[in-house]
Scaffold this active site. Structure first.
Site, PDB file in Angstrom:
ATOM      1  N   GLY A  36      33.854 -41.976 135.975  1.00 56.13           N
ATOM      2  CA  GLY A  36      34.887 -41.544 135.050  1.00 56.13           C
ATOM      3  C   GLY A  36      34.707 -40.074 134.705  1.00 56.13           C
ATOM      4  O   GLY A  36      33.786 -39.407 135.197  1.00 56.13           O
ATOM      5  N   GLN A  41      32.918 -35.347 130.840  1.00 52.71           N
ATOM      6  CA  GLN A  41      33.162 -34.270 129.877  1.00 52.71           C
ATOM      7  C   GLN A  41      34.656 -34.192 129.577  1.00 52.71           C
ATOM      8  O   GLN A  41      35.465 -34.000 130.480  1.00 52.71           O
ATOM      9  CB  GLN A  41      32.692 -32.927 130.457  1.00 52.71           C
ATOM     10  CG  GLN A  41      32.872 -31.751 129.529  1.00 52.71           C
ATOM     11  CD  GLN A  41      31.905 -31.796 128.363  1.00 52.71           C
ATOM     12  OE1 GLN A  41      30.752 -32.166 128.526  1.00 52.71           O
ATOM     13  NE2 GLN A  41      32.370 -31.422 127.190  1.00 52.71           N
ATOM     14  N   GLU A  58      40.551 -27.791 134.214  1.00 50.69           N
ATOM     15  CA  GLU A  58      41.608 -28.061 135.192  1.00 50.69           C
ATOM     16  C   GLU A  58      41.050 -28.745 136.441  1.00 50.69           C
ATOM     17  O   GLU A  58      41.688 -29.619 137.021  1.00 50.69           O
ATOM     18  CB  GLU A  58      42.317 -26.773 135.599  1.00 50.69           C
ATOM     19  CG  GLU A  58      43.446 -27.001 136.603  1.00 50.69           C
ATOM     20  CD  GLU A  58      44.206 -25.735 136.950  1.00 50.69           C
ATOM     21  OE1 GLU A  58      44.905 -25.744 137.994  1.00 50.69           O
ATOM     22  OE2 GLU A  58      44.106 -24.747 136.199  1.00 50.69           O
ATOM     23  N   ALA A  94      30.360 -19.779 138.086  1.00 42.44           N
ATOM     24  CA  ALA A  94      29.892 -19.039 139.259  1.00 42.44           C
ATOM     25  C   ALA A  94      30.496 -19.536 140.549  1.00 42.44           C
ATOM     26  O   ALA A  94      29.904 -19.366 141.601  1.00 42.44           O
ATOM     27  CB  ALA A  94      28.358 -19.081 139.351  1.00 42.44           C
TER      28      ALA A  94
END
Length: 328
Positions: A82, A85, A103, A141
């Site tokens: 799932g 965060q 996104e 990064a």
């Protein structure tokens, strides 16, 4: 705007929106896919669930390219675990929910077939949305060098950030920020070479001061030159004469010089940061100073710190002792 005011905005603006210190306000990519072993998912304050169809991407997100391999790996993780965060969103004037940070998780959740995703809704202005979007992507990064440079320049132009501000908030050196911004002086054709990975950022910087940067960059790419060889060529010095191969009269170019100790060390440090972040589920930063250095783990609430303490204690003792974080 003075530098002090800029720093004050950085120190409090992002922290108040997302929580934690300004430098750790946005979680790194490595911290998002995997929970701690055996740890239950902890909901964030103000967290709720929304249908993936209710969310829309930030049109000013500096990130334009999403690596298909990385996205597939995250999709597989989300399909199994799932979305660990929650996605940070804001409600626009039209009533829609616009993604501020996350996104990539939203795209992977769609690929994984999820109908709903956890989100945290915050009141965020257009300016703050731009700041968070740029900082969140740069900290991970995985922007290409041109996207990273454009993100830096947007913060400088639109919000009067200094290079020192950017270095502090991003955990980068000031020289890294300055060198990255130099890439914007290149013609579009050379920027495209960098964005596609045909030309490294280090080699591209040697073309900035050339009379014909495009021709110089093409010479680097066609010749397969290393950064060190490109620097030699930029100084107008001749490249070492290649030695002929054994048993052949034909000559071949000398293999590219190995990376410098500093380059190898930086690459190893980034790899170790990612490994620790994947293992602990927290953003990790390593700063080397000579043979020593420091290791920083960022957590956003005490539950994460409790999980970390449990994980460390189980490594050193057969009996797991309950951490006493909340009593400290």
């Amino acid at each position: 705007m003075s530098e002090d005011k800029g720093r004050q905005r950085l120190g409090r603006g992002l922290a108040s929106l997302i929580g934690g210190s300004a430098s750790s306000a946005v979680p790194s990519r490595a911290a998002t896919p995997f929970p701690l072993p055996g740890a239950a998912r902890v909901e964030e304050p103000g967290e709720r669930k929304l249908a993936v169809s209710e969310l829309s991407p930030n049109p000013r997100n500096p990130r334009r390219h999403f690596d298909e391999t990385d996205l597939a790996e995250l999709t597989a993780s989300i399909r199994q675990h799932g979305v660990v965060q929650p996605i940070l969103v804001r409600k626009t004037a039209s009533g829609a929910f616009e993604i501020v940070a996350g996104e990539r998780r939203w795209r992977a959740a769609q690929e994984a077939g999820l109908k709903q995703v956890p989100v945290v809704v915050r009141e965020i202005s257009d300016r703050e949305s731009l700041e968070i979007a740029i900082i969140e992507n740069v900290q991970r990064a995985d922007l290409d060098p041109i996207e990273e440079a454009m993100g830096y320049q947007m913060l400088i132009d639109e919000h009067e950030y200094t290079q020192s501000d950017l270095a502090d908030i991003l955990g980068k050196s000031r020289s890294h920020v300055a060198n990255t911004l130099r890439l914007l002086k290149l013609p579009d054709s050379v920027k495209e070479m960098v964005a596609k990975g045909e030309l490294s950022a280090g080699a591209a910087r040697t073309a900035v001061s050339q009379d014909d940067p495009e021709a110089f960059a093409r010479q680097i790419v066609d010749g397969g030159l290393s950064v060190r060889e490109a620097e030699t060529l930029a100084r107008g010095e001749p490249l070492p004469e290649p030695a002929p191969p054994r048993g052949s009269a034909q000559k071949r170019r000398t293999p590219p010089a190995p990376p410098s100790v500093a380059e190898v060390r930086e690459s190893d440090t980034q790899a170790l940061e990612k490994l620790l972040s994947d293992t602990l589920g927290l953003p990790v930063a390593i700063e080397l100073r000579g043979e020593g250095g420091s290791l920083r783990l960022d957590f956003r609430h005490l539950d994460q710190l409790d999980h970390l303490c449990r994980l460390l204690q189980t490594r050193v003792s057969a009996e797991s002792a309950e951490p006493r974080i909340r009593s400290l």
